[in-house]
Design an enzyme around this catalytic site. Structure first.
Site, short mmCIF file in Angstrom:
data_model
loop_
_atom_site.label_atom_id
_atom_site.label_comp_id
_atom_site.label_asym_id
_atom_site.label_seq_id
_atom_site.Cartn_x
_atom_site.Cartn_y
_atom_site.Cartn_z
N HIS A 1 0.61 -0.94 0.26
CA HIS A 1 -0.05 -0.10 0.26
C HIS A 1 1.15 1.84 -0.28
O HIS A 1 0.86 2.51 -1.09
CB HIS A 1 -0.80 0.03 1.31
CG HIS A 1 -1.48 1.26 1.03
ND1 HIS A 1 -1.74 2.55 1.76
CD2 HIS A 1 -3.19 0.98 1.09
CE1 HIS A 1 -2.23 3.46 1.18
NE2 HIS A 1 -3.57 2.60 1.29
N ASP A 2 1.93 1.23 0.44
CA ASP A 2 3.12 2.73 0.94
C ASP A 2 3.97 2.40 0.25
O ASP A 2 4.54 3.23 0.39
CB ASP A 2 3.41 2.87 2.45
CG ASP A 2 2.37 3.16 3.00
OD1 ASP A 2 0.83 3.53 2.24
OD2 ASP A 2 1.61 2.86 3.95
#
Length: 436
Positions: free
Chosen positions: A230-231
């Site tokens: 996600h990051d």
């Protein structure tokens, strides 16, 4: 430009900025000494273990482990060396679809057969009269748990958790855990049940349960915000899988006889195309002659629900899990159980990239109450539709009132909470005519 087109454009732009930032941000660092070693980087050590020794035999598998990663197009994941290697060990689903955008609605749908109009990652709770997969599993005695990496404690109800940055100790504290990726805690039927909520567990608990030989039969596993891509990037997630998943694939305490491991993603990254995501079926339950093959059947996150129902002859939720066109049972399972799929043709698959246009109780812009499930629906298992106490069977989908734009009234759906809510005792209660 229409509001929907404008929203899509903005979301694509935001996704591009996030991806560019992630690509230059962090380098993978293992959170511990191995997947079965407890670590202080997970905040709290496990102080309990499950006692799940009973095994309810399934038709095609006796255990299913779902592992969800984040926000990656099928082509990007499928071309990564790690995922190419995993595909050689299992069945790659080439036509597997997310249900919408952004993340949280997909997690909600995976547990309840619907995303109920959710169109953002805000803090929601779903009332206790709405059933979820836990009800179906317990109805047949199938054990379950969810394991959340970097969730600080068992049963944690908060919106997020910030802790010291274990990758870079000189950097600012980091939010490794978000509630939006923890589907079962969103359902009051789990979070407000003192026994069930104990099964919302941490990765240190996972290590403890494996060592003690008490892993349940149904598991939903969410890596943290960097390890799930996600990051970060798909390469970062690949490094995490090398650290965490690969050792488990050869450990009989995890990947024992008749174990199905589904590795997939919540949604794709490119909003302008169909919401196709990488998914691969791994584990000892995958027939040897099918390993290294592909399956082009149309599937969605609802297919995992229908496959579980078919395998253990569970009741259904009476929602999208019974929509045969988008909730086909995994083909290799259906062939063993005798189930006949009727999937949608590829050109008839809904455009799952639509965002923020569905009405539902979790939509402030298009609010309607929770509808009763379709009690006449035919699921892939047996025994009809599961109904929780308090459900209003008269409020069917065709009898819902017209959607209300609560945002225009300067308010939100009554099922949205403040991120400061950390305890079920502080939940905002539904009041007035807007309640189901």
């Amino acid at each position: 430009m229409s509001p929907t087109s404008l929203l899509t454009t903005l979301l694509v732009a935001a996704a591009s900025v996030r991806l560019a930032a992630a690509a230059s941000a962090q380098v993978f660092s293992p959170p511990g000494k191995g997947p079965l070693k407890q670590t202080a980087n997970y905040t709290s050590f496990s102080n309990s273990t499950l006692h799940d020794h009973k095994v309810v035999k399934g038709k095609a598998f006796d255990r299913i482990i779902q592992i969800w990663l984040e926000n990656t197009d099928f082509e990007v994941a499928a071309s990564s060396p790690m995922f190419e290697s995993l595909s050689e060990q299992g069945i790659t689903f080439t036509n597997f679809h997310s249900t919408t955008h952004p993340s949280e609605p997909n997690y909600i749908a995976s547990a309840g057969g619907d995303f109920f109009g959710a169109a953002d990652d805000n803090m929601y709770h779903i009332p206790s009269n709405i059933s979820c997969v836990v009800d179906l599993l317990e109805d047949r005695g199938v054990s379950w748990a969810t394991y959340q990496e970097n969730m600080p404690t068992d049963s944690f109800y908060g919106y997020s958790y910030t802790q010291p940055n274990y990758i870079n100790s000189s950097a600012a504290p980091y939010i490794y855990y978000y509630r939006k990726h923890n589907p079962l805690i969103i359902y009051d039927a789990v979070s407000q049940d003192p026994e069930r909520v104990k099964r919302v567990r941490t990765f240190n608990d996972f290590a403890n349960d494996v060592v003690n030989g008490t892993l349940p039969q149904w598991m939903f596993i969410t890596p943290n915000m960097v390890n799930d891509a996600h990051d970060t990037t798909i390469d970062f997630a690949a490094d995490f899988l090398e650290y965490w998943l690969l050792p488990l694939l050869t450990d009989p305490r995890v990947n024992g006889e008749r174990t199905l491991i589904l590795l997939t993603f919540d949604e794709n990254e490119s909003f302008g195309v169909q919401n196709t995501i990488y998914a691969v079926a791994l584990g000892t339950a995958v027939p040897v002659n099918l390993r290294g093959t592909t399956d082009d059947t149309v599937y969605s996150h609802y297919s995992t629900l229908s496959t579980v129902q078919n395998n253990w002859d569970l009741k259904s939720l009476g929602r999208q899990d019974t929509n045969a066109s988008i909730a086909s049972v995994f083909d290799f399972v259906a062939k063993q159980t005798g189930h006949k799929n009727t999937p949608a043709a590829p050109n008839q698959v809904p455009h799952f990239n639509l965002t923020g246009v569905a009405s539902g109780p979790l939509s402030s812009a298009h609010y309607v109450p929770f509808a009763a499930p379709n009690v006449n629906a035919k699921g892939a298992g047996k025994g009809g539709v599961f109904l929780r106490p308090g459900i209003n069977l008269k409020l069917t989908a065709d009898k819902l009132p017209a959607p209300v734009n609560l945002t225009a009234l300067n308010t939100t759906t009554p099922w949205q909470m403040s991120p400061e809510t950390t305890s079920g005792k502080k939940m905002i209660k539904c009041q007035g005519a807007a309640c189901p």
